[in-house]
Design an enzyme around this catalytic site. Structure first.
Site, PDB file in Angstrom:
ATOM      1  N   GLY A   1       0.793  -1.226   0.000  1.00 14.17           N
ATOM      2  CA  GLY A   1       0.000   0.000   0.000  1.00 14.17           C
ATOM      3  C   GLY A   1       0.821   1.270   0.000  1.00 14.17           C
ATOM      4  O   GLY A   1       0.280   2.363  -0.142  1.00 14.17           O
TER       5      GLY A   1
ATOM      6  N   LYS B   1      19.906   6.244   0.848  1.00 15.56           N
ATOM      7  CA  LYS B   1      20.425   6.739   2.131  1.00 15.56           C
ATOM      8  C   LYS B   1      21.228   5.698   2.905  1.00 15.56           C
ATOM      9  O   LYS B   1      21.752   5.983   3.975  1.00 15.56           O
ATOM     10  CB  LYS B   1      19.275   7.281   2.985  1.00 15.56           C
TER      11      LYS B   1
ATOM     12  N   ASP C   1       0.170  -5.454   3.809  1.00 15.74           N
ATOM     13  CA  ASP C   1       0.409  -4.136   4.396  1.00 15.74           C
ATOM     14  C   ASP C   1      -0.265  -4.120   5.759  1.00 15.74           C
ATOM     15  O   ASP C   1      -1.215  -4.869   5.990  1.00 15.74           O
ATOM     16  CB  ASP C   1      -0.160  -3.021   3.511  1.00 15.74           C
TER      17      ASP C   1
ATOM     18  N   ALA D   1       9.077  -4.485   0.333  1.00 18.26           N
ATOM     19  CA  ALA D   1       9.130  -3.023   0.220  1.00 18.26           C
ATOM     20  C   ALA D   1       8.773  -2.311   1.518  1.00 18.26           C
ATOM     21  O   ALA D   1       8.851  -1.082   1.586  1.00 18.26           O
ATOM     22  CB  ALA D   1       8.184  -2.558  -0.890  1.00 18.26           C
TER      23      ALA D   1
ATOM     24  N   GLU E   1      -4.641  -0.439   6.883  1.00 13.71           N
ATOM     25  CA  GLU E   1      -5.893  -0.952   6.324  1.00 13.71           C
ATOM     26  C   GLU E   1      -6.342  -0.181   5.085  1.00 13.71           C
ATOM     27  O   GLU E   1      -6.650  -0.768   4.046  1.00 13.71           O
ATOM     28  CB  GLU E   1      -6.996  -0.899   7.385  1.00 13.71           C
ATOM     29  N   TYR E   2      -6.384   1.146   5.171  1.00 13.79           N
ATOM     30  CA  TYR E   2      -6.895   1.911   4.038  1.00 13.79           C
ATOM     31  C   TYR E   2      -5.960   1.823   2.832  1.00 13.79           C
ATOM     32  O   TYR E   2      -6.427   1.688   1.691  1.00 13.79           O
ATOM     33  CB  TYR E   2      -7.135   3.379   4.402  1.00 13.79           C
TER      34      TYR E   2
ATOM     35  N   ILE F   1      13.821  -4.069  -1.326  1.00 13.19           N
ATOM     36  CA  ILE F   1      13.802  -2.729  -1.898  1.00 13.19           C
ATOM     37  C   ILE F   1      14.520  -1.804  -0.925  1.00 13.19           C
ATOM     38  O   ILE F   1      14.091  -1.626   0.210  1.00 13.19           O
ATOM     39  CB  ILE F   1      12.354  -2.224  -2.129  1.00 13.19           C
ATOM     40  N   SER F   2      15.631  -1.227  -1.372  1.00 18.43           N
ATOM     41  CA  SER F   2      16.413  -0.363  -0.497  1.00 18.43           C
ATOM     42  C   SER F   2      16.362   1.082  -0.991  1.00 18.43           C
ATOM     43  O   SER F   2      15.572   1.425  -1.874  1.00 18.43           O
ATOM     44  CB  SER F   2      17.855  -0.872  -0.397  1.00 18.43           C
TER      45      SER F   2
END
Length: 201
Positions: free
Chosen positions: A52, A171, A75, A125, A78-79, A167-168
């Site tokens: 999400g 930084k 995720d 992610a 929720e939304y 997924i990096s």
């Protein structure tokens, strides 16, 4: 280019042109090998954590277009999860998918979801990415970015997932803040698991 402005004799009549994003990068843009990605994803069961979020959402859109056999979205918001699931339903109704409300901090739940979905590929992610928020709440950054990554990696290894992609972010290069340091630790975990698996082979 900015240097060309000083060469204009009549700078009041400069022609305004759109700026190309590539001009701002100061490096050659990375080219995605779409054919290789299609071979990796098409017809396989794929799970995306943080589906999400901004990065996770874009990932699932691109993966859905490559016709996976199944797409599982994880995720803990929720939304955000509802919104991306609904979007995929509208744009890719032919893709078999399921939205799973879960937190990567819960190792047992993540393991159970990878077992239940029989995932072959996992794109991880999930991350707390806002520097000032993680600086203010460093423990939360460690729990999500470090321990959450370890939970996902361990579940992948335990259940025979063929490939986990972490997924990096940029930084992690010489990190100067807690968020960068936690993402660097996440990279170290993924790299260590990779070395262990290669040594077993």
């Amino acid at each position: 280019r900015i240097t060309e402005l000083s060469r204009e004799k009549n700078s009041a009549h400069l022609e305004i042109q759109p700026i190309a994003i590539d001009d701002l990068l100061q490096r050659a843009p990375a080219e995605l090998d779409r054919a290789a990605m299609l071979r990796l994803v098409a017809g396989r069961r794929v799970l995306v954590t943080g589906a999400g979020g901004s990065i996770g959402g874009e990932l699932v859109r691109q993966i859905a277009a490559m016709k996976p056999a199944q797409l599982s979205l994880i995720d803990n918001g929720e939304y955000a999860l509802y919104a991306i699931d609904r979007e995929l339903g509208e744009n890719y109704p032919e893709v078999k998918r399921q939205a799973i409300l879960a937190d990567v901090r819960d190792a047992d739940r993540i393991n159970a979801m990878i077992v239940a979905t029989k995932s072959e590929l996992v794109f991880h992610a999930v991350a707390l990415k806002h520097v000032h928020m993680v600086e203010a709440h460093p423990i939360e950054g460690v729990l999500t970015n470090v321990l959450g990554t370890r939970n996902v990696a361990e579940a992948c290894r335990r259940n025979g997932v063929s490939c986990m992609v972490l997924i990096s972010i940029d930084k992690v290069v010489d990190p100067t803040n807690v968020m960068g340091a936690t993402k660097r630790l996440a990279e170290c975990i993924a790299q260590a698991f990779d070395v262990e698996e290669r040594n077993r082979a």
